[in-house]
Design an enzyme around this catalytic site. Structure first.
Site, PDB file in Angstrom:
ATOM      1  N   ALA A   6       0.862  -1.180   0.000  1.00 23.55           N
ATOM      2  CA  ALA A   6       0.000   0.000   0.000  1.00 23.55           C
ATOM      3  C   ALA A   6       0.896   1.226   0.000  1.00 23.55           C
ATOM      4  CB  ALA A   6      -0.910  -0.007   1.225  1.00 23.55           C
ATOM      5  N   MET A   7       0.850   2.012  -1.071  1.00 23.55           N
ATOM      6  CA  MET A   7       1.776   3.125  -1.253  1.00 23.55           C
ATOM      7  C   MET A   7       1.017   4.447  -1.261  1.00 23.55           C
ATOM      8  SD  MET A   7       4.243   1.314  -4.115  1.00 23.55           S
ATOM      9  CE  MET A   7       5.512   2.592  -4.010  1.00 23.55           C
ATOM     10  N   SER A   8       1.195   5.209  -0.194  1.00 25.18           N
ATOM     11  CA  SER A   8       0.489   6.486  -0.060  1.00 25.18           C
ATOM     12  C   SER A   8       1.150   7.602  -0.853  1.00 25.18           C
ATOM     13  CB  SER A   8       0.426   6.893   1.413  1.00 25.18           C
ATOM     14  OG  SER A   8       1.727   7.209   1.889  1.00 25.18           O
ATOM     15  N   GLY A   9       2.407   7.394  -1.231  1.00 24.42           N
ATOM     16  CA  GLY A   9       3.176   8.453  -1.873  1.00 24.42           C
ATOM     17  C   GLY A   9       4.115   9.139  -0.912  1.00 24.42           C
ATOM     18  N   VAL A  11       7.215   8.863   2.296  1.00 28.28           N
ATOM     19  CA  VAL A  11       8.505   8.198   2.435  1.00 28.28           C
ATOM     20  C   VAL A  11       8.383   6.857   3.149  1.00 28.28           C
ATOM     21  CG1 VAL A  11       9.061   9.446   4.573  1.00 28.28           C
ATOM     22  CG2 VAL A  11      10.917   8.501   3.165  1.00 28.28           C
ATOM     23  N   SER A  13       5.820   4.512   3.395  1.00 33.40           N
ATOM     24  CA  SER A  13       5.292   3.403   2.591  1.00 33.40           C
ATOM     25  C   SER A  13       6.209   3.092   1.410  1.00 33.40           C
ATOM     26  CB  SER A  13       3.879   3.715   2.104  1.00 33.40           C
ATOM     27  OG  SER A  13       3.854   4.868   1.279  1.00 33.40           O
ATOM     28  N   LEU A  32      -4.448   3.977  -2.953  1.00 30.19           N
ATOM     29  CA  LEU A  32      -5.893   4.037  -2.772  1.00 30.19           C
ATOM     30  C   LEU A  32      -6.417   5.425  -3.097  1.00 30.19           C
ATOM     31  CD1 LEU A  32      -6.442   2.007   0.520  1.00 30.19           C
ATOM     32  CD2 LEU A  32      -6.178   1.208  -1.840  1.00 30.19           C
ATOM     33  N   CYS A 101     -10.099   4.031   9.532  1.00 27.97           N
ATOM     34  CA  CYS A 101      -9.554   3.754   8.199  1.00 27.97           C
ATOM     35  C   CYS A 101      -8.722   2.476   8.202  1.00 27.97           C
ATOM     36  CB  CYS A 101      -8.723   4.934   7.719  1.00 27.97           C
ATOM     37  SG  CYS A 101      -8.071   4.743   6.040  1.00 27.97           S
ATOM     38  N   CYS A 193      -6.850  13.652   6.730  1.00 29.81           N
ATOM     39  CA  CYS A 193      -6.656  13.796   5.283  1.00 29.81           C
ATOM     40  C   CYS A 193      -7.879  14.338   4.565  1.00 29.81           C
ATOM     41  CB  CYS A 193      -6.226  12.468   4.668  1.00 29.81           C
ATOM     42  SG  CYS A 193      -7.490  11.181   4.656  1.00 29.81           S
TER      43      CYS A 193
END
EC number: 2.8.1.13
Length: 358
Positions: A6-9, A11, A13, A32, A101, A193
């Site tokens: 899961a890559m949030s963007g 550093v 993840s 996501l 979440c 967020c």
């Protein structure tokens, strides 16, 4: 092992995904998409879940040489996180949307989809450790996120991986820089967020609406009127709409919220002390509830201090008796249970605070 990263963007993840690649796993990156409504989620490097963040995640995936996808979870995020956040505040509670979440999106909906597609685990950039199925605090105590993961069940943890929990944050940034990842110095996100302005009170007011009520003291004397209990939380001191401190010159704080009557009660700091908490929606991370009273340390805020207590499951509710008073505990908060351990406190489980007593 097939791993969905899961890559949030951000550093964290990004390095988590890189470490899974280094470990020899078959890794696929996913970002996501949690909203398509303009202005609903943060944009830029200050937050998460924006188009810019999706682009950052894609660039990292390219550097790592792994496939990358964007999955749309906006509808479920709205229903399970944002709508529940609004409902909880309307009930006079103080929820943590990051907890929700993790429980309902990342380690439920996302994890279920991953398993259905043949993945063995979902790897995230959370600061926590898993050892033998046991969830523990991260090495970096300042960044530890075990609190927001304490709601996860044994089955959810079975499909989770936290590759960076054994490393302090400064070293994670250094590692990202060594790997040539452009997100190495990207700022951390701190606010909710889905509240772009950072003004939670305004966000709630726009969506819940006005339901006027009274701010009263311990004797029931009306001190002011308000536009809705959603604008208050237990322990709040500022923005009460009252004229200064009490007659004795002491500051006044929100000590109770009654959503049914739209009444907000204020009192002294000592009125915030609680000795007992009642929890609902109880989860034990091992999958098995203790058979009787048990010693534990409890935490009621994401980065709050822990307090020693004795807890006991009574029916489907958790009764927690504190060794010493804890101040400013609010219904709706997550109550995380720990077993103290010098090698890293172990998470025993969690509950949602339903009530307190002095």
């Amino acid at each position: 092992m097939r791993v969905l990263a899961a890559m949030s963007g951000g550093v964290d993840s990004s390095v988590a995904a890189a470490r899974m690649v280094d470990a020899g796993h078959d890794v696929v990156g996913v970002h996501l998409a949690l909203s398509t409504a303009p202005g609903t989620l943060r944009t830029g490097s200050r937050g998460c879940c924006s188009k810019e963040d999706a682009s950052d995640a894609r660039r990292v995936a390219d550097v790592l040489g792994i496939p990358f996808y964007v999955w749309d979870f906006a509808e479920k995020f709205q229903a399970d996180v944002i709508d529940e956040f609004l409902s909880a505040y309307a009930r006079g509670e103080t929820p943590n949307p990051c907890v929700t979440c993790n429980q309902k999106i990342k380690f439920s909906a996302l994890s279920a989809k991953a398993v259905a597609l043949g993945f063995d685990a979902v790897a995230t950039g959370h600061y926590a450790r898993l050892s033998g199925g046991r969830l523990r605090r991260a090495v970096d105590k300042d960044k530890d996120q075990s609190y927001v993961l304490a709601v996860l069940s044994a089955e959810q943890l079975r499909h989770a991986a936290f590759p960076i929990g054994d490393t302090p944050k400064p070293q994670i940034r250094e590692e990202a820089a060594r790997r040539g990842l452009a997100v190495a110095e990207k700022p951390d996100s701190h606010d909710i967020c889905f509240i772009p302005s950072g003004n939670t009170r305004a966000f709630l007011g726009e969506r819940i609406g006005v339901r006027r009520g009274a701010v009263v003291d311990a004797d029931g004397t009306v001190l002011a009127e308000h536009d809705g209990v959603h604008g208050f939380t237990i322990g709040q001191r500022k923005g009460l709409g009252i004229a200064g401190p009490g007659p004795d010159g002491r500051p006044r704080y929100v000590t109770a919220i009654d959503a049914d009557t739209a009444t907000v009660r204020v009192g002294e700091a000592s009125d915030l002390d609680v000795r007992e908490m009642l929890g609902r929606a109880v989860v034990f991370t091992s999958g098995t509830a203790p058979s009787g009273p048990f010693e534990c340390a409890v935490q009621v805020r994401a980065h709050g201090e822990t307090a020693d207590a004795v807890a006991e499951l009574v029916g489907d509710e958790l009764v927690v008796r504190l060794r010493a008073p804890l101040r400013g505990v609010a219904p709706g908060q997550t109550l995380a249970l720990y077993r103290r351990d010098p090698d890293g406190d172990e998470v025993l489980g969690s509950a949602t605070i339903a009530g307190t007593s002095r």
